[in-house]
Write a protein that holds these residues in place. Structure first.
Motif, PDB file in Angstrom:
ATOM      1  N   GLU A 337       0.842  -1.216   0.000  1.00 20.80           N
ATOM      2  CA  GLU A 337       0.000   0.000   0.000  1.00 20.80           C
ATOM      3  C   GLU A 337       0.869   1.255   0.000  1.00 20.80           C
ATOM      4  O   GLU A 337       0.590   2.228  -0.706  1.00 20.80           O
ATOM      5  CB  GLU A 337      -0.941   0.013   1.220  1.00 20.80           C
ATOM      6  CG  GLU A 337      -2.183  -0.852   1.057  1.00 20.80           C
ATOM      7  CD  GLU A 337      -2.939  -0.559  -0.235  1.00 20.80           C
ATOM      8  OE1 GLU A 337      -3.218   0.648  -0.502  1.00 20.80           O
ATOM      9  OE2 GLU A 337      -3.217  -1.504  -1.000  1.00 20.80           O
ATOM     10  N   LYS A 338       1.920   1.228   0.801  1.00 13.12           N
ATOM     11  CA  LYS A 338       2.830   2.387   0.856  1.00 13.12           C
ATOM     12  C   LYS A 338       3.495   2.614  -0.498  1.00 13.12           C
ATOM     13  O   LYS A 338       3.649   3.755  -0.953  1.00 13.12           O
ATOM     14  CB  LYS A 338       3.893   2.177   1.940  1.00 13.12           C
ATOM     15  CG  LYS A 338       3.347   2.369   3.348  1.00 13.12           C
ATOM     16  CD  LYS A 338       4.411   2.082   4.391  1.00 13.12           C
ATOM     17  CE  LYS A 338       3.822   2.171   5.789  1.00 13.12           C
ATOM     18  NZ  LYS A 338       4.759   1.698   6.815  1.00 13.12           N
ATOM     19  N   PHE A 339       3.936   1.524  -1.142  1.00 14.53           N
ATOM     20  CA  PHE A 339       4.577   1.659  -2.449  1.00 14.53           C
ATOM     21  C   PHE A 339       3.585   2.139  -3.515  1.00 14.53           C
ATOM     22  O   PHE A 339       3.948   2.901  -4.406  1.00 14.53           O
ATOM     23  CB  PHE A 339       5.234   0.339  -2.878  1.00 14.53           C
ATOM     24  CG  PHE A 339       6.627   0.150  -2.338  1.00 14.53           C
ATOM     25  CD1 PHE A 339       7.628   1.086  -2.580  1.00 14.53           C
ATOM     26  CD2 PHE A 339       6.955  -0.969  -1.571  1.00 14.53           C
ATOM     27  CE1 PHE A 339       8.915   0.913  -2.080  1.00 14.53           C
ATOM     28  CE2 PHE A 339       8.244  -1.149  -1.066  1.00 14.53           C
ATOM     29  CZ  PHE A 339       9.216  -0.205  -1.321  1.00 14.53           C
ATOM     30  N   LYS A 340       2.323   1.689  -3.423  1.00 10.28           N
ATOM     31  CA  LYS A 340       1.312   2.099  -4.407  1.00 10.28           C
ATOM     32  C   LYS A 340       1.141   3.611  -4.439  1.00 10.28           C
ATOM     33  O   LYS A 340       0.855   4.197  -5.479  1.00 10.28           O
ATOM     34  CB  LYS A 340      -0.023   1.406  -4.111  1.00 10.28           C
ATOM     35  CG  LYS A 340      -0.109   0.025  -4.754  1.00 10.28           C
ATOM     36  CD  LYS A 340      -1.440  -0.630  -4.534  1.00 10.28           C
ATOM     37  CE  LYS A 340      -1.426  -2.019  -5.162  1.00 10.28           C
ATOM     38  NZ  LYS A 340      -2.523  -2.864  -4.710  1.00 10.28           N
ATOM     39  N   LYS A 341       1.351   4.250  -3.281  1.00  9.98           N
ATOM     40  CA  LYS A 341       1.207   5.718  -3.196  1.00  9.98           C
ATOM     41  C   LYS A 341       2.331   6.438  -3.933  1.00  9.98           C
ATOM     42  O   LYS A 341       2.275   7.647  -4.137  1.00  9.98           O
ATOM     43  CB  LYS A 341       1.194   6.157  -1.733  1.00  9.98           C
ATOM     44  CG  LYS A 341      -0.096   5.771  -1.011  1.00  9.98           C
ATOM     45  CD  LYS A 341       0.016   6.088   0.475  1.00  9.98           C
ATOM     46  CE  LYS A 341      -1.220   5.562   1.200  1.00  9.98           C
ATOM     47  NZ  LYS A 341      -1.025   5.503   2.646  1.00  9.98           N
ATOM     48  N   PRO A 344       1.994   5.647 -10.455  1.00 13.52           N
ATOM     49  CA  PRO A 344       0.670   5.746 -11.114  1.00 13.52           C
ATOM     50  C   PRO A 344      -0.168   4.504 -10.811  1.00 13.52           C
ATOM     51  O   PRO A 344       0.367   3.464 -10.408  1.00 13.52           O
ATOM     52  CB  PRO A 344       1.019   5.812 -12.610  1.00 13.52           C
ATOM     53  CG  PRO A 344       2.472   6.099 -12.682  1.00 13.52           C
ATOM     54  CD  PRO A 344       3.093   5.612 -11.414  1.00 13.52           C
ATOM     55  N   TRP A 345      -1.468   4.584 -11.032  1.00 14.81           N
ATOM     56  CA  TRP A 345      -2.380   3.476 -10.691  1.00 14.81           C
ATOM     57  C   TRP A 345      -2.046   2.172 -11.398  1.00 14.81           C
ATOM     58  O   TRP A 345      -2.323   1.091 -10.902  1.00 14.81           O
ATOM     59  CB  TRP A 345      -3.843   3.870 -10.987  1.00 14.81           C
ATOM     60  CG  TRP A 345      -4.127   4.099 -12.453  1.00 14.81           C
ATOM     61  CD1 TRP A 345      -4.044   5.275 -13.128  1.00 14.81           C
ATOM     62  CD2 TRP A 345      -4.521   3.112 -13.409  1.00 14.81           C
ATOM     63  NE1 TRP A 345      -4.343   5.104 -14.459  1.00 14.81           N
ATOM     64  CE2 TRP A 345      -4.650   3.778 -14.656  1.00 14.81           C
ATOM     65  CE3 TRP A 345      -4.788   1.733 -13.366  1.00 14.81           C
ATOM     66  CZ2 TRP A 345      -5.018   3.127 -15.828  1.00 14.81           C
ATOM     67  CZ3 TRP A 345      -5.157   1.080 -14.532  1.00 14.81           C
ATOM     68  CH2 TRP A 345      -5.273   1.775 -15.748  1.00 14.81           C
ATOM     69  N   ASP A 354       7.550  -1.533  -9.741  1.00 18.60           N
ATOM     70  CA  ASP A 354       7.624  -0.895 -11.062  1.00 18.60           C
ATOM     71  C   ASP A 354       6.913   0.454 -11.034  1.00 18.60           C
ATOM     72  O   ASP A 354       5.685   0.523 -11.009  1.00 18.60           O
ATOM     73  CB  ASP A 354       6.999  -1.821 -12.112  1.00 18.60           C
ATOM     74  CG  ASP A 354       7.210  -1.310 -13.530  1.00 18.60           C
ATOM     75  OD1 ASP A 354       7.779  -0.200 -13.683  1.00 18.60           O
ATOM     76  OD2 ASP A 354       6.798  -2.010 -14.477  1.00 18.60           O
ATOM     77  N   LEU A 355       7.711   1.511 -11.013  1.00 22.62           N
ATOM     78  CA  LEU A 355       7.153   2.872 -10.977  1.00 22.62           C
ATOM     79  C   LEU A 355       6.659   3.308 -12.359  1.00 22.62           C
ATOM     80  O   LEU A 355       6.093   4.391 -12.484  1.00 22.62           O
ATOM     81  CB  LEU A 355       8.225   3.865 -10.472  1.00 22.62           C
ATOM     82  CG  LEU A 355       8.845   3.552  -9.102  1.00 22.62           C
ATOM     83  CD1 LEU A 355       9.968   4.533  -8.781  1.00 22.62           C
ATOM     84  CD2 LEU A 355       7.797   3.558  -8.000  1.00 22.62           C
ATOM     85  N   GLU A 362      10.157  12.635  -8.081  1.00 20.14           N
ATOM     86  CA  GLU A 362       9.391  12.483  -6.831  1.00 20.14           C
ATOM     87  C   GLU A 362       8.972  11.032  -6.597  1.00 20.14           C
ATOM     88  O   GLU A 362       8.978  10.550  -5.462  1.00 20.14           O
ATOM     89  CB  GLU A 362       8.146  13.383  -6.823  1.00 20.14           C
ATOM     90  CG  GLU A 362       8.437  14.862  -6.676  1.00 20.14           C
ATOM     91  CD  GLU A 362       9.112  15.469  -7.909  1.00 20.14           C
ATOM     92  OE1 GLU A 362       8.879  14.953  -9.040  1.00 20.14           O
ATOM     93  OE2 GLU A 362       9.902  16.414  -7.736  1.00 20.14           O
ATOM     94  N   ASN A 363       8.568  10.326  -7.677  1.00 17.09           N
ATOM     95  CA  ASN A 363       8.170   8.923  -7.531  1.00 17.09           C
ATOM     96  C   ASN A 363       9.323   8.092  -6.966  1.00 17.09           C
ATOM     97  O   ASN A 363       9.135   7.288  -6.044  1.00 17.09           O
ATOM     98  CB  ASN A 363       7.737   8.332  -8.879  1.00 17.09           C
ATOM     99  CG  ASN A 363       6.529   9.015  -9.471  1.00 17.09           C
ATOM    100  OD1 ASN A 363       6.637   9.695 -10.485  1.00 17.09           O
ATOM    101  ND2 ASN A 363       5.359   8.861  -8.853  1.00 17.09           N
TER     102      ASN A 363
END
Length: 467
Positions: A337-341, A344-345, A354-355, A362-363
């Motif tokens: 959940e922390k990484f999902k923030k 992108p969706w 995978d960003l 910033e990501n």
């Protein structure tokens, strides 16, 4: 492990005599003296040459015996047949260590001359480095007593080499690659001081974090001693060795080169394993891994995370992790959940994280911060593929800043980077390396480096569990 103070004059001499110092540029006796002066050595320098009154601005003496002061180190650059006479004079003078550049000894079958040289040194309590070497450098003492390149970069990696030509070439290569060296020691025939002696000394050297060795072979009958003594070294410092002469022809070439016994490669492989030595197969691997050990803390655990902006490079890293026995973390639902923030969706928080190709600075910063803060994660592999929307130099600068916040804290953990792309990516890699973050031009090299750190952690844990 007892500290051998007999090697202190080799690394930190208070005075140096160059026997065979020359006024002629291009001569080895000239180059060595010039390097000593220009690299900034602060001790006393005495050129010895019976035909000169002064060399490079220093008063010259006809013999070492004529020098009015004590001499710690004598560098010998005279023809082989004169070496015994010069060694005898050094003994009478009370010189502590001889650095014998001269070749023409056991490496060409002249075993008797080498035995005589050792006999003279033992009689007077002198140590010998060499013969058949290009010298020694110890950057914390501003000492470059070699005929290699002058401007060696200071850093925490020691390099011990049995090959002179390769050693000189790698001196130049480390400068080009901006790899900092603490010590560079040419071993040659190892008539007296050997790889074990130098490794033991460097294991106690506060300026050295990792020891790298180019090894052609050991002297007959020293295998057991090598294992037992190097075990003591590897508990203190990681040791990375390239063993040359793996093939039959290579072994024969090594024997004719420094008079070493190359021996069966399987025996060396077993010896390295027992002694806790990390074996590299290329100079690139050796310095890749040394770079990681030189700047990063030893891992506290196995769990490793990959952060990437490219699926393909993430897959390559995943394959490499399996190949190198690197355990990839399965993040907890909370950590996912922390990484999902941070993405992108349509990104993935599974590991590789995978960003996506849309990632901006910033990501990466937020994902990296999450990785540092998480107690689930022990090691971080950060990957970047060149995209149009993210300049690698901007990313490198941001990583350096964030890394500085965590370095040396309770949340500090090993971080390696793999950046893939063109010229601007190379600049970013240089920037990261300059700031103590090991960075490589491929995902696989980054993974291999963290893998060796994890292997070393396992080795240390195994040693501790036996006690």
């Amino acid at each position: 492990m007892a500290i051998d103070n007999s090697l202190k004059p080799l690394f930190e001499p208070r005075s140096i005599a160059i026997i065979g110092a020359s006024r002629s540029p291009g001569k080895i006796g000239h180059t060595i003296m010039k390097n000593i002066i220009e690299y900034g050595y602060k001790g006393k320098i005495y050129p010895i040459n019976p035909k000169a009154d002064e060399i490079l601005g220093y008063k010259a003496y006809k013999s070492v015996v004529e020098v009015p002061d004590e001499i710690d180190m004598a560098i010998i650059v005279v023809p082989e047949q004169v070496v015994p006479k010069v060694a005898e004079e050094c003994g009478k003078k009370g010189v502590k260590v001889l650095v014998v550049i001269t070749s023409g000894f056991s490496e060409v079958g002249n075993v008797e001359a080498e035995r005589k040289l050792v006999e003279i040194a033992r009689r007077y309590g002198m140590r010998i480095l060499g013969p058949n070497i290009f010298g020694i450098a110890y950057t914390p003492a501003k000492l470059n007593a070699t005929f290699g390149p002058k401007d060696v970069l200071e850093g925490p990696i020691a390099f011990i080499t049995q090959s002179g030509a390769l050693g000189i070439a790698l001196m130049g290569w480390t400068i080009m690659e901006e790899i900092g060296i603490s010590a560079l020691v040419s071993m040659g025939n190892m008539a007296d001081i050997d790889v074990i002696d130098v490794s033991k000394y460097l294991a106690n050297d506060p300026n050295t974090k990792v020891i790298t060795i180019y090894l052609e072979g050991l002297k007959p009958g020293t295998g057991r001693k090598f294992i037992e003594e190097m075990k003591k070294v590897t508990v203190k410092k990681p040791v990375i060795v390239i063993k040359a002469g793996r093939s039959k022809r290579g072994a024969a070439a090594a024997a004719s080169h420094t008079g070493s016994l190359a021996g069966s490669d399987n025996l060396y492989q077993a010896a390295f394993k027992q002694a806790g030595i990390i074996r590299a197969y290329t100079t690139e691997e050796m310095f890749d891994w040394a770079r990681a050990f030189a700047s990063q803390p030893i891992p506290r655990g196995e769990e490793t995370i990959i952060i990437t902006n490219g699926g393909g490079v993430g897959v390559l890293a995943t394959d490499a992790a399996e190949e190198h026995n690197v355990k990839l973390l399965d993040p907890s639902p909370e950590l996912k959940e922390k990484f999902k923030k941070t993405m992108p969706w349509f990104g993935s928080a599974k590991n590789p994280i995978d960003l996506t190709g849309q990632a901006v600075v910033e990501n990466y910063v937020e994902a990296l911060r999450t990785a540092f803060e998480s107690d689930e994660i022990h090691n971080i592999i950060l990957l970047y593929c060149r995209t149009a929307i993210l300049d690698p130099r901007d990313l490198a600068n941001a990583i350096v800043k964030l890394y500085g916040e965590y370095k040396g804290t309770a949340h500090s953990k090993p971080l390696v980077a793999g950046f893939v792309g063109g010229e601007d990516v190379r600049e970013a890699i240089r920037l990261l390396n300059k700031n103590g973050i090991p960075a490589y031009p491929s995902a696989e090299r980054a993974v291999a480096s963290i893998a060796k750190m994890i292997w070393y952690m396992r080795y240390l844990n195994k040693i501790k569990s036996r006690k």
